[in-house]
Write a protein that holds these residues in place. Structure first.
Motif, PDB file in Angstrom:
ATOM      1  N   UNK A   1       0.845  -1.198   0.000  1.00 18.22           N
ATOM      2  CA  UNK A   1       0.000   0.000   0.000  1.00 18.22           C
ATOM      3  C   UNK A   1       0.874   1.239   0.000  1.00 18.22           C
ATOM      4  N   UNK A   2       0.552   2.174  -0.897  1.00 19.92           N
ATOM      5  CA  UNK A   2       1.377   3.369  -1.029  1.00 19.92           C
ATOM      6  C   UNK A   2       0.641   4.584  -0.463  1.00 19.92           C
ATOM      7  N   UNK A 102      -1.992  11.038  -0.833  1.00 25.21           N
ATOM      8  CA  UNK A 102      -2.401  10.522   0.478  1.00 25.21           C
ATOM      9  C   UNK A 102      -1.169  10.166   1.292  1.00 25.21           C
ATOM     10  N   UNK A 144      -3.374 -13.529   0.380  1.00 24.78           N
ATOM     11  CA  UNK A 144      -4.073 -12.864  -0.719  1.00 24.78           C
ATOM     12  C   UNK A 144      -5.485 -13.399  -0.944  1.00 24.78           C
ATOM     13  N   UNK A 146      -9.267 -14.314  -0.735  1.00 20.57           N
ATOM     14  CA  UNK A 146     -10.433 -13.685  -0.106  1.00 20.57           C
ATOM     15  C   UNK A 146     -11.657 -14.563  -0.289  1.00 20.57           C
TER      16      UNK A 146
ATOM     17  N   UNK B  52      -8.804   7.325  -3.235  1.00 20.20           N
ATOM     18  CA  UNK B  52      -7.842   6.917  -2.208  1.00 20.20           C
ATOM     19  C   UNK B  52      -7.519   5.425  -2.335  1.00 20.20           C
ATOM     20  N   UNK B  55      -5.498   4.872  -5.682  1.00 15.28           N
ATOM     21  CA  UNK B  55      -4.180   5.515  -5.700  1.00 15.28           C
ATOM     22  C   UNK B  55      -3.206   4.864  -4.710  1.00 15.28           C
ATOM     23  N   UNK B  56      -3.706   4.509  -3.528  1.00 20.99           N
ATOM     24  CA  UNK B  56      -2.817   3.924  -2.524  1.00 20.99           C
ATOM     25  C   UNK B  56      -2.674   2.412  -2.697  1.00 20.99           C
ATOM     26  N   UNK B  58      -5.006   0.358  -1.825  1.00 19.37           N
ATOM     27  CA  UNK B  58      -5.779  -0.303  -0.765  1.00 19.37           C
ATOM     28  C   UNK B  58      -6.880  -1.194  -1.337  1.00 19.37           C
ATOM     29  N   UNK B  60      -7.019  -2.776  -4.180  1.00 21.10           N
ATOM     30  CA  UNK B  60      -6.415  -3.995  -4.727  1.00 21.10           C
ATOM     31  C   UNK B  60      -6.023  -4.950  -3.591  1.00 21.10           C
ATOM     32  N   UNK B  61      -5.481  -4.337  -2.528  1.00 21.29           N
ATOM     33  CA  UNK B  61      -5.036  -5.114  -1.375  1.00 21.29           C
ATOM     34  C   UNK B  61      -6.214  -5.804  -0.686  1.00 21.29           C
ATOM     35  N   UNK B  62      -7.326  -5.062  -0.552  1.00 18.78           N
ATOM     36  CA  UNK B  62      -8.498  -5.619   0.128  1.00 18.78           C
ATOM     37  C   UNK B  62      -9.163  -6.687  -0.727  1.00 18.78           C
ATOM     38  N   UNK B  63      -9.186  -6.452  -2.024  1.00 22.17           N
ATOM     39  CA  UNK B  63      -9.882  -7.410  -2.883  1.00 22.17           C
ATOM     40  C   UNK B  63      -9.110  -8.711  -3.018  1.00 22.17           C
ATOM     41  N   UNK B  64      -7.793  -8.638  -3.087  1.00 20.51           N
ATOM     42  CA  UNK B  64      -6.977  -9.845  -3.150  1.00 20.51           C
ATOM     43  C   UNK B  64      -7.391 -10.771  -4.268  1.00 20.51           C
ATOM     44  N   UNK B  65      -7.222 -12.078  -4.031  1.00 14.07           N
ATOM     45  CA  UNK B  65      -7.653 -13.068  -5.020  1.00 14.07           C
ATOM     46  C   UNK B  65      -8.970 -13.650  -4.560  1.00 14.07           C
ATOM     47  N   UNK B  66     -10.016 -13.330  -5.286  1.00 14.70           N
ATOM     48  CA  UNK B  66     -11.334 -13.787  -4.883  1.00 14.70           C
ATOM     49  C   UNK B  66     -11.476 -15.277  -5.143  1.00 14.70           C
TER      50      UNK B  66
END
Lengths: 486, 306
Positions: A1-2, A102, A144, A146, B52, B55-56, B58, B60-66
């Motif tokens: 996360x950036x 951000x 990873x 979900x 947000x 750009x950050x 986040x 992509x990170x939350x969704x991960x591999x469904x």
């Protein structure tokens, strides 16, 4: 996360620190004091055109307010002040990157100001999306995969094996597992236990149960360890064949509440007067009892905690009518005189029960089993109950206002939202002597299932509302966030 | 805060506010303006959240591999439950290990087993006191103890487990004889033993009887249960325990007969499908005021059923 901002912001922070942002944000984005609100009210106009918008920004270098209609860009270009803050949400625009950027540090400043703002206004904290901390980011990167929870899959559903007339346990477990806030607590792995692995903690056992329900496995579960733990810690439960789902529910909450202390340090235990365990946070409300002396009108008020409300079903035809009767003032009569501390004598009095504080989960027990010296019977009378319930009419504050015919509503009532949504119903089928328990549970909004031991089938809201109803579970529709500034 | 130039004072604001709301048309304009501002602010909030997240990284990170949903799809069929199991077919019974005694127990009979195993139930205190009183006695002397909870005693202590092992051996050797004995004694009238106790019977009589009937002694009536060896009223454990104590395996007579406790009725897979009748004793239960401990006592006014 950036979320490390950009090079230009880093340079700015190296030169001036983050205090310019903190001041602008604390005054004009989230006003953290009365003084700040005054400033915001009187000065939020574009310094170039005098208009309140569109979308006012503040220059981070010299605190110059200008609108996004061209004036802030103009100021930035002329003065070479490349960073400016959006005054609605506090996000920083970098004119060199030509985008909003951000930065974790600024985000944290923003969050703490929002908290102070809510506290200064005496309102609950508005919702903000989850922002994982650095450890959580690492975990999300490493893991990873979900699992989705959708109304089309069986994830979150599981049948429960009947262990020999243990439907009373199965239906209560189904109701607990489908309690939204309890699910969030356990799937968030919030129970930290000192006795971990000992197999003696019921909270750990329930935590494992949640993992089982969401594991995707389809075979029925056998709750033999759970039953053993509850019976071990609630010895008053009188053997399996006499079990009542309501009694089991209360005993389970009691054991869970006691075992929640397994994760708490001894020193913390004594400090807090009121228990703050997850069970008490979700299930405990306050019942107010007002006894009014008929001679001197002196009121004696007591408030007791409650986990559920038992309602008489003979007579009223709806849950609301039952509650109305429950909270109605009742004349105690000459046979039940109570000593009035004012009159210093035994006087006749009236007694009224109202709800002083509401729990997040409101559990209602319809008293369908009647026992007297003459007759034992089950009352199968139809009692309608709604999918959405407003508890406001049964609150102590509301009742007081109605009785005093006072139209000036309490200002605090302005923000009160006492709406509840039905999420589980336990039914008793059959007679007193031979019966069976089943449960309807809501997996997510609009998605209901019938749980009959190992058998889980789809149900409609109509099925649920048409059922007889023995235990009714409602969850607060809108949750408020506590302002806990440390 | 020297750099802030206040264009208005609070007085200005107040007087302007009253000017605006006193005139109907300006008041309406103001209301529309506020509404539009709120709408724009809310929309902007959503946009910022999405921006947000993207750009950050986040989002992509939350969704991960469904995960593929296909294996978990709810089965929509009137003959099946959501998992695709037939609603007519019983679920296969499984064994679970009793957390109290570590013995394997059929899952569908677990609750009645646990009740006995933990010495619970309506008479638990009575049973417990009796157990304390009988502690000094020879645990196998059944005659003096008209209890149907003797199994608890039998399950503890190495002496008994050794004996059980021996019994298991006997059982293997003689398992074929079971049916033969049974057919030789088919003319027993189950009603004739009213009032009978094991004390008055000879070893042979006991054995023959226990091949026919359940035989568990009622706690209340002190009578033998004359239902079949698969009667649902009593558990397998109760029957086994009773046979263990009544058919003393050390007597030479029973050894020669080749009859063991395991043999006399009680086939291991005899559990009938569990039928749920949890309210069979509701009356008793509802009279009992639940005992709430410490702080919880305060809750009882709401819960009292009497």
């Amino acid at each position: 996360m950036n979320d490390a901002g950009c090079l230009h912001l880093s340079n700015f922070k190296a030169a001036k620190g983050s205090s310019p942002y903190k001041i602008v944000h604390g005054f004009f984005v989230a006003s953290t004091s009365y003084e700040a609100r005054r400033y915001k009210a009187t000065s939020c106009l574009c310094f170039s055109c005098g208009q309140p918008g569109p979308r006012l920004h503040s220059c981070l270098h010299c605190i110059y307010f200008a609108c996004y209609g061209g004036h802030i860009q103009e100021h930035s270009k002329n003065k070479k002040h490349f960073l400016y803050v959006d005054l609605s949400y506090g996000n920083v625009f970098c004119a060199q990157c030509q985008d909003y950027i951000y930065d974790r540090e600024l985000t944290e400043i923003s969050q703490s100001n929002r908290l102070l703002e809510a506290k200064s206004l005496g309102i609950s904290l508005p919702f903000t999306p989850w922002l994982p901390n650095s450890n959580e980011v690492l975990a999300l990167k490493r893991l990873r995969k979900r699992r989705l929870i959708s109304p089309h899959t069986t994830i979150g559903l599981r049948g429960l094996q009947n262990l020999g007339s243990t439907c009373f346990m199965n239906c209560i477990v189904q109701a607990l597992i489908h309690t939204p806030l309890l699910r969030d607590y356990f799937l968030g792995e919030r129970h930290k236990c000192k006795t971990q692995g000992s197999g003696k903690c019921l909270v750990c056992e329930v935590s494992k149960l949640f993992q089982e329900f969401y594991s995707g496995a389809k075979t029925p579960l056998t709750l033999h360890r759970l039953l053993h733990l509850i019976w071990t810690h609630a010895r008053h439960l009188a053997g399996y064949e006499q079990q009542d789902a309501h009694e089991f529910f209360i005993a389970t909450l009691d054991v869970l509440h006691r075992h929640c202390m397994n994760g708490v340090d001894e020193t913390e235990k004594n400090e807090k007067e009121r228990c703050n365990c997850i069970i008490d946070q979700i299930f405990t409300g306050g019942l107010q009892s007002d006894v009014v002396c008929t001679s001197c009108s002196g009121v004696s008020t007591t408030i007791d905690p409650f986990w559920d409300i038992s309602l008489d079903v003979a007579g009223p035809g709806s849950l609301q009518a039952c509650l109305e009767r429950f909270t109605r003032a009742e004349h105690l009569g000459s046979a039940a005189k109570i000593k009035c501390s004012n009159c210093r004598a035994y006087r006749e009095s009236t007694k009224q029960l109202t709800l002083e504080t509401l729990p997040i989960v409101a559990s209602f027990h319809l008293k369908r089993f009647e026992h007297s010296s003459q007759i034992d019977r089950k009352i199968s009378a139809f009692v309608s109950f709604p999918a959405e319930l407003d508890m406001t009419p049964f609150m102590s504050t509301h009742r007081r206002a109605v009785d005093a015919a006072d139209n000036n509503n309490d200002p605090e009532g302005l923000f009160e939202d006492n709406r509840y949504s039905l999420f589980a119903v336990v039914n008793h089928l059959g007679s007193l002597d031979a019966g069976h328990y089943t449960a309807y549970v809501r997996q997510m909004k609009g998605s209901w299932f019938k749980c009959d031991d190992h058998m889980i089938t789809r149900a409609s809201l109509r099925d649920v509302l048409d059922s007889e109803g023995y235990l009714l579970f409602y969850h607060k529709t809108v949750l408020e966030y506590e302002c806990d500034v440390s | 805060m020297n750099t802030i130039v206040s264009e208005l004072s609070m007085n200005d604001l107040n007087s302007k506010f009253f000017d605006i709301i006193q005139n109907e048309s300006t008041a309406e304009d103001a209301a529309n303006f506020i509404f539009d501002s709120v709408c724009e602010d809310v929309t902007l909030g959503v946009l910022f959240e999405v921006h947000h997240g993207i750009k950050t990284g986040l989002t992509e990170l939350l969704e991960g591999e469904k995960e593929d949903e296909e294996p978990y799809k709810i089965v929509n069929s009137p003959e099946c439950d959501v998992f695709g199991f037939s609603i007519l077919k019983k679920t296969p019974d499984a064994n679970c290990s009793c957390p109290n005694c570590d013995r394997p127990v059929s899952a569908t009979r677990f609750a009645p087993h646990l009740e006995k195993c933990m010495g619970m139930g309506r008479n638990s205190s009575r049973i417990a006191s009796r157990r304390i009183a009988s502690n000094s006695r020879e645990p196998t002397s059944y005659a003096g103890l008209p209890s149907d909870d003797e199994d608890d005693v039998d399950w503890s202590g190495t002496l008994h487990s050794e004996r059980r092992k021996r019994r298991m051996k006997n059982n293997k050797r003689n398992s074929k004889i079971h049916n033969g004995i049974r057919s030789n004694n088919g003319n027993h009238n189950p009603d004739s033993n009213d009032g009978a106790t094991y004390e008055t019977m000879s070893a042979n009589e006991k054995k023959n009887l226990l091949l026919q009937i359940c035989g568990v002694v009622s706690e209340h009536t002190k009578k033998l249960c004359t239902r079949s060896t698969r009667c649902p009223q009593h558990t397998e454990e109760q029957r086994r325990a009773l046979r263990n104590s009544v058919l003393e395996p050390s007597t030479p007579e029973s050894q020669s007969m080749g009859l063991t406790a395991e043999d006399a009725g009680s086939p291991p897979d005899s559990s009938p499908s569990s039928s749920c009748s949890s309210s069979s004793r509701k009356r008793d239960r509802h009279r009992a005021v639940p005992k709430m401990k410490n702080k919880r006592e305060k809750l009882s006014p709401l819960n009292g059923r009497d």
